[in-house]
Design a protein around this motif. Structure first.
Motif, PDB file in Angstrom:
ATOM      1  N   GLY A  37       0.841  -1.143   0.058  1.00 61.09           N
ATOM      2  CA  GLY A  37      -0.111   0.007   0.043  1.00 61.09           C
ATOM      3  C   GLY A  37       0.799   1.247   0.194  1.00 61.09           C
ATOM      4  O   GLY A  37       1.865   1.229  -0.341  1.00 61.09           O
ATOM      5  N   ALA A  38       0.160   2.426   0.468  1.00 65.29           N
ATOM      6  CA  ALA A  38       1.031   3.603   0.381  1.00 65.29           C
ATOM      7  C   ALA A  38       0.425   4.382   1.746  1.00 65.29           C
ATOM      8  O   ALA A  38      -0.209   5.250   1.624  1.00 65.29           O
ATOM      9  CB  ALA A  38       0.632   4.400  -0.679  1.00 65.29           C
ATOM     10  N   PRO A  39       1.113   4.055   2.836  1.00 64.33           N
ATOM     11  CA  PRO A  39       0.943   4.534   4.009  1.00 64.33           C
ATOM     12  C   PRO A  39       1.166   6.143   4.277  1.00 64.33           C
ATOM     13  O   PRO A  39       0.632   6.821   5.025  1.00 64.33           O
ATOM     14  CB  PRO A  39       1.739   3.725   5.125  1.00 64.33           C
ATOM     15  N   TRP A  40       1.986   6.616   3.200  1.00 63.06           N
ATOM     16  CA  TRP A  40       2.289   8.093   3.220  1.00 63.06           C
ATOM     17  C   TRP A  40       1.229   8.934   2.706  1.00 63.06           C
ATOM     18  O   TRP A  40       1.143  10.065   3.100  1.00 63.06           O
ATOM     19  CB  TRP A  40       3.760   8.290   2.306  1.00 63.06           C
ATOM     20  N   LEU A  41       0.344   8.134   2.241  1.00 67.62           N
ATOM     21  CA  LEU A  41      -0.928   8.983   1.885  1.00 67.62           C
ATOM     22  C   LEU A  41      -2.198   8.955   3.098  1.00 67.62           C
ATOM     23  O   LEU A  41      -3.211   9.655   2.937  1.00 67.62           O
ATOM     24  CB  LEU A  41      -1.574   8.315   0.583  1.00 67.62           C
ATOM     25  N   ASP A  42      -1.904   8.168   4.121  1.00 64.57           N
ATOM     26  CA  ASP A  42      -2.951   8.212   5.098  1.00 64.57           C
ATOM     27  C   ASP A  42      -3.118   9.447   5.864  1.00 64.57           C
ATOM     28  O   ASP A  42      -1.937  10.216   6.087  1.00 64.57           O
ATOM     29  CB  ASP A  42      -2.455   7.301   6.196  1.00 64.57           C
ATOM     30  N   PHE A  43      -4.089   9.878   6.180  1.00 62.58           N
ATOM     31  CA  PHE A  43      -4.686  11.175   6.662  1.00 62.58           C
ATOM     32  C   PHE A  43      -4.186  12.522   5.880  1.00 62.58           C
ATOM     33  O   PHE A  43      -4.148  13.358   6.158  1.00 62.58           O
ATOM     34  CB  PHE A  43      -4.070  11.076   8.293  1.00 62.58           C
TER      35      PHE A  43
END
Length: 195
Positions: free
Chosen positions: A147-153
Motif C-alpha cells: 500500500g501507500a501509508p504516506w498517503l494516510d490522513f
C-alpha cells in the motif's frame, strides 16, 4: 477495533463496479466512515459522469488515477459544484486496493480518485509508522498486502477493491510517458453502483 478493509466479508455497504477496457474492478464502498466521498462517487457514477474518461495518471508500484472528465488531471467537480472536506478515519488506510480521493491539498476533494496498486511495504517505512499513529494490526496489514501509508490522513479512503486487482495491475503496467500519462487507451466505460 473494526477495520472494514480487513473484514470485507462482514461489510454490506454498496458496491461499485468500474467497467474498464481492461476488465472490471469491483469495490466495496464505506459510507459509514466516509459519507460525503461515497455519496459524491455514487451520484457522479449514476449520472454517467465517469463514462468514457481515461486513467490519466498511472504510476506502477503506486496507484492508478482517474475521475477527471478533462483528462488533464486538473479538472472535475463534486456533486456540490465545490470542493468538499477530507474524511479521515482511524479505521481506513491506503492499503493495496484502496479507493481514495485525489486532491490538491487539504479539503479540496472533487471528482478525481485513485486505486492504490503498490503490493509491498518498504522496510524503512516501518519505524516511522510505529512512531506515528499506526497500530500493530495496521502495520502488519501493510506488510502483508502493501500500500501507500504516506498517503494516510492526507487522502480520504472510501472503498476497497474486492475483485479485479489483476485488472488494476494490468492497468498499472500500461506504457506511460514522462508525465505518467498512458500512451494507449485506458478508459472507464461505465461505473455501475450495486446496492
Amino acid at each position: 477495533m473494526n477495520y472494514p478493509q480487513l473484514n470485507l466479508d462482514k461489510e454490506n455497504g454498496p458496491l461499485a463496479l468500474i467497467k474498464t477496457n481492461y476488465g472490471d474492478i469491483e469495490i466495496r464502498l464505506f459510507p459509514e466512515q466516509a459519507p460525503m466521498a461515497v455519496e459524491n462517487f455514487i451520484k457522479l457514477s449514476e449520472v454517467g459522469y465517469y463514462d468514457g474518461i481515461c486513467f490519466h495518471r498511472i504510476i506502477k508500484d503506486f496507484m492508478i488515477q482517474s475521475g477527471d472528465p478533462t483528462d488533464t488531471g486538473a479538472g472535475g467537480e463534486s456533486i456540490w459544484n465545490q470542493p468538499f472536506d477530507d474524511e479521515f478515519s482511524e479505521y481506513l488506510y491506503n492499503f493495496r486496493g484502496a479507493l481514495s480521493m485525489a486532491n490538491a491539498g487539504p479539503n479540496t476533494n472533487g471528482s478525481q480518485f485513485f486505486i492504490v496498486q503498490n503490493n509491498h511495504l518498504e522496510d524503512n517505512l516501518i519505524d516511522p509508522m510505529k512512531k506515528s499513529k499506526f497500530s500493530e494490526k495496521v502495520i502488519n496489514a501493510y506488510r502483508e498486502y502493501g500500500g501507500a501509508p504516506w498517503l494516510d490522513f492526507r487522502h480520504t479512503v472510501f472503498g476497497q477493491t474486492i475483485k479485479g486487482m489483476d485488472v488494476v495491475d494490468q492497468i498499472a503496467n500500461a506504457k506511460v510517458d514522462n508525465s505518467d500519462r498512458p500512451l494507449g487507451n485506458v478508459t472507464i466505460n461505465k461505473i455501475e453502483i450495486l446496492k
